[in-house]
Motif scaffolding. Sequence first.
Motif, PDB file in Angstrom:
ATOM      1  N   UNK A 242      59.165  61.215 -36.334  1.00 16.28           N
ATOM      2  CA  UNK A 242      58.007  60.460 -35.832  1.00 16.28           C
ATOM      3  C   UNK A 242      56.908  60.362 -36.889  1.00 16.28           C
ATOM      4  N   UNK A 243      56.668  61.475 -37.593  1.00 15.43           N
ATOM      5  CA  UNK A 243      55.642  61.453 -38.639  1.00 15.43           C
ATOM      6  C   UNK A 243      56.068  60.543 -39.785  1.00 15.43           C
ATOM      7  N   UNK A 244      57.345  60.578 -40.113  1.00 19.80           N
ATOM      8  CA  UNK A 244      57.848  59.714 -41.190  1.00 19.80           C
ATOM      9  C   UNK A 244      57.664  58.248 -40.835  1.00 19.80           C
ATOM     10  N   UNK A 245      57.967  57.891 -39.585  1.00 19.59           N
ATOM     11  CA  UNK A 245      57.811  56.496 -39.166  1.00 19.59           C
ATOM     12  C   UNK A 245      56.352  56.050 -39.265  1.00 19.59           C
ATOM     13  N   UNK A 246      55.432  56.924 -38.889  1.00 22.00           N
ATOM     14  CA  UNK A 246      54.003  56.586 -38.976  1.00 22.00           C
ATOM     15  C   UNK A 246      53.613  56.309 -40.422  1.00 22.00           C
ATOM     16  N   UNK A 247      54.081  57.152 -41.336  1.00 19.95           N
ATOM     17  CA  UNK A 247      53.738  56.981 -42.757  1.00 19.95           C
ATOM     18  C   UNK A 247      54.343  55.696 -43.307  1.00 19.95           C
ATOM     19  N   UNK A 248      55.592  55.399 -42.959  1.00 19.01           N
ATOM     20  CA  UNK A 248      56.236  54.176 -43.448  1.00 19.01           C
ATOM     21  C   UNK A 248      55.503  52.932 -42.929  1.00 19.01           C
ATOM     22  N   UNK A 249      55.131  52.942 -41.656  1.00 23.62           N
ATOM     23  CA  UNK A 249      54.418  51.792 -41.086  1.00 23.62           C
ATOM     24  C   UNK A 249      53.043  51.632 -41.714  1.00 23.62           C
ATOM     25  N   UNK A 250      52.388  52.744 -41.986  1.00 26.89           N
ATOM     26  CA  UNK A 250      51.086  52.679 -42.647  1.00 26.89           C
ATOM     27  C   UNK A 250      51.221  52.100 -44.053  1.00 26.89           C
ATOM     28  N   UNK A 251      52.264  52.501 -44.755  1.00 25.33           N
ATOM     29  CA  UNK A 251      52.532  51.971 -46.094  1.00 25.33           C
ATOM     30  C   UNK A 251      52.717  50.455 -46.042  1.00 25.33           C
ATOM     31  N   UNK A 252      53.495  49.970 -45.070  1.00 24.23           N
ATOM     32  CA  UNK A 252      53.755  48.532 -44.966  1.00 24.23           C
ATOM     33  C   UNK A 252      52.480  47.766 -44.650  1.00 24.23           C
ATOM     34  N   UNK A 253      51.623  48.328 -43.793  1.00 31.21           N
ATOM     35  CA  UNK A 253      50.385  47.629 -43.423  1.00 31.21           C
ATOM     36  C   UNK A 253      49.383  47.609 -44.563  1.00 31.21           C
ATOM     37  N   UNK A 254      49.358  48.671 -45.388  1.00 30.83           N
ATOM     38  CA  UNK A 254      48.378  48.748 -46.470  1.00 30.83           C
ATOM     39  C   UNK A 254      48.847  48.029 -47.733  1.00 30.83           C
ATOM     40  N   UNK A 255      50.146  48.074 -48.003  1.00 28.30           N
ATOM     41  CA  UNK A 255      50.663  47.489 -49.255  1.00 28.30           C
ATOM     42  C   UNK A 255      51.903  46.639 -48.953  1.00 28.30           C
ATOM     43  N   UNK A 256      51.746  45.553 -48.201  1.00 22.31           N
ATOM     44  CA  UNK A 256      52.914  44.766 -47.759  1.00 22.31           C
ATOM     45  C   UNK A 256      53.675  44.082 -48.883  1.00 22.31           C
ATOM     46  N   UNK A 257      53.039  43.871 -50.037  1.00 25.89           N
ATOM     47  CA  UNK A 257      53.691  43.139 -51.121  1.00 25.89           C
ATOM     48  C   UNK A 257      54.350  44.048 -52.149  1.00 25.89           C
ATOM     49  N   UNK A 258      54.192  45.346 -51.999  1.00 27.41           N
ATOM     50  CA  UNK A 258      54.763  46.270 -52.967  1.00 27.41           C
ATOM     51  C   UNK A 258      56.253  46.505 -52.672  1.00 27.41           C
ATOM     52  N   UNK A 259      56.993  46.897 -53.708  1.00 27.74           N
ATOM     53  CA  UNK A 259      58.417  47.194 -53.549  1.00 27.74           C
ATOM     54  C   UNK A 259      58.616  48.377 -52.601  1.00 27.74           C
ATOM     55  N   UNK A 260      57.661  49.323 -52.626  1.00 27.43           N
ATOM     56  CA  UNK A 260      57.763  50.482 -51.733  1.00 27.43           C
ATOM     57  C   UNK A 260      57.747  50.063 -50.265  1.00 27.43           C
ATOM     58  N   UNK A 261      57.029  48.977 -49.941  1.00 31.52           N
ATOM     59  CA  UNK A 261      56.977  48.495 -48.557  1.00 31.52           C
ATOM     60  C   UNK A 261      58.356  48.011 -48.110  1.00 31.52           C
ATOM     61  N   UNK A 262      59.079  47.355 -49.007  1.00 35.23           N
ATOM     62  CA  UNK A 262      60.432  46.899 -48.668  1.00 35.23           C
ATOM     63  C   UNK A 262      61.354  48.086 -48.390  1.00 35.23           C
ATOM     64  N   UNK A 263      61.248  49.113 -49.228  1.00 30.13           N
ATOM     65  CA  UNK A 263      62.075  50.306 -49.023  1.00 30.13           C
ATOM     66  C   UNK A 263      61.693  50.983 -47.707  1.00 30.13           C
ATOM     67  N   UNK A 264      60.396  51.015 -47.409  1.00 31.08           N
ATOM     68  CA  UNK A 264      59.934  51.633 -46.161  1.00 31.08           C
ATOM     69  C   UNK A 264      60.504  50.894 -44.948  1.00 31.08           C
ATOM     70  N   UNK A 265      60.585  49.574 -45.015  1.00 35.15           N
ATOM     71  CA  UNK A 265      61.174  48.803 -43.909  1.00 35.15           C
ATOM     72  C   UNK A 265      62.636  49.181 -43.690  1.00 35.15           C
ATOM     73  N   UNK A 266      63.357  49.373 -44.776  1.00 39.25           N
ATOM     74  CA  UNK A 266      64.765  49.772 -44.649  1.00 39.25           C
ATOM     75  C   UNK A 266      64.883  51.167 -44.036  1.00 39.25           C
ATOM     76  N   UNK A 267      63.974  52.071 -44.435  1.00 40.38           N
ATOM     77  CA  UNK A 267      64.006  53.430 -43.897  1.00 40.38           C
ATOM     78  C   UNK A 267      63.647  53.443 -42.413  1.00 40.38           C
TER      79      UNK A 267
END
Length: 274
Positions: A242-267
């Motif tokens: 649950x904590x991991x999902x929160x961090x991944x979603x926060x990453x996508x909302x803050x940095x949607x254009x970064x490569x890390x956001x794409x990896x977070x979506x896959x995770x």
Amino acid sequence: MFRSLAGILALVLCFPFSFGQDRSKKAYELIYEDIQVLKKQLFVLEEKLDRNAADIESLKTQVRDLQSQVKLLQADQGNVQESIKNVPSQYQFLLDKIERVNLLLAKISEDLLTMKGGGPAPAPVSGQADKEKAAAPVQKTPVVPSTSLSPQEVYNTAYGDYLKGNFDLATDGFKIYRDNFPDSPLADNALYWIGECSFSQRKFSEAIDEFNDLILDYPQGDKIAAAYLKKGLSLAELRRKDEALVVFKLLISKYPLEEEARIAQEKIKELSVK
């Protein structure tokens, strides 16, 4: 007989005269009727013109009202657009605040556990990795005093050790760099690579602490997106889904254009399936 001829002549002479008068009278009557018809048509046209003039005036009034409404709408639209411009910055500010509070709460929770004697959960390390470490000890190069190397040389030496897999030595080098050059532009990068060293050694709890420090101390750093990603991966490795999902979603909302956001979506997709 002469009298009979005279009467006939008189009758003949009078007939054309009376016939001409009748024709003239009919012509005048026709002209008069035409004039009356034209008057009626003119009257109808005048009435139509009056109605058209009234309609035109009404249309002018409606146009003026519409123009006023358009001006009001344009003013309202300008205010709305200005408000919308302020929303992203306000939203970002709230996200940063929430993230800071979450990090502080996590630190407080860990401190409380330590005070109670529980301590943080140990990071899982495979037995095979321990055997390999014991069989092939890492050859450490002597740490050169910080005074004899430039900041870039200290950083490059530590980074070289990281690339070679000498994670303990790389961690020491990056810590020396941060202790001696805290105001350097690469201080945040050094903290990030310390977290990467812990992550590579599967010391996920320690890695989370390092990435949290980076996010709190250097919110504008160029490694923030990567820190969020590795923090989320560390939480996932510790089965804190649950904590991991929160961090991944926060990453996508803050940095949607970064490569890390794409990896977070896959995770997120992977964790959602589990």
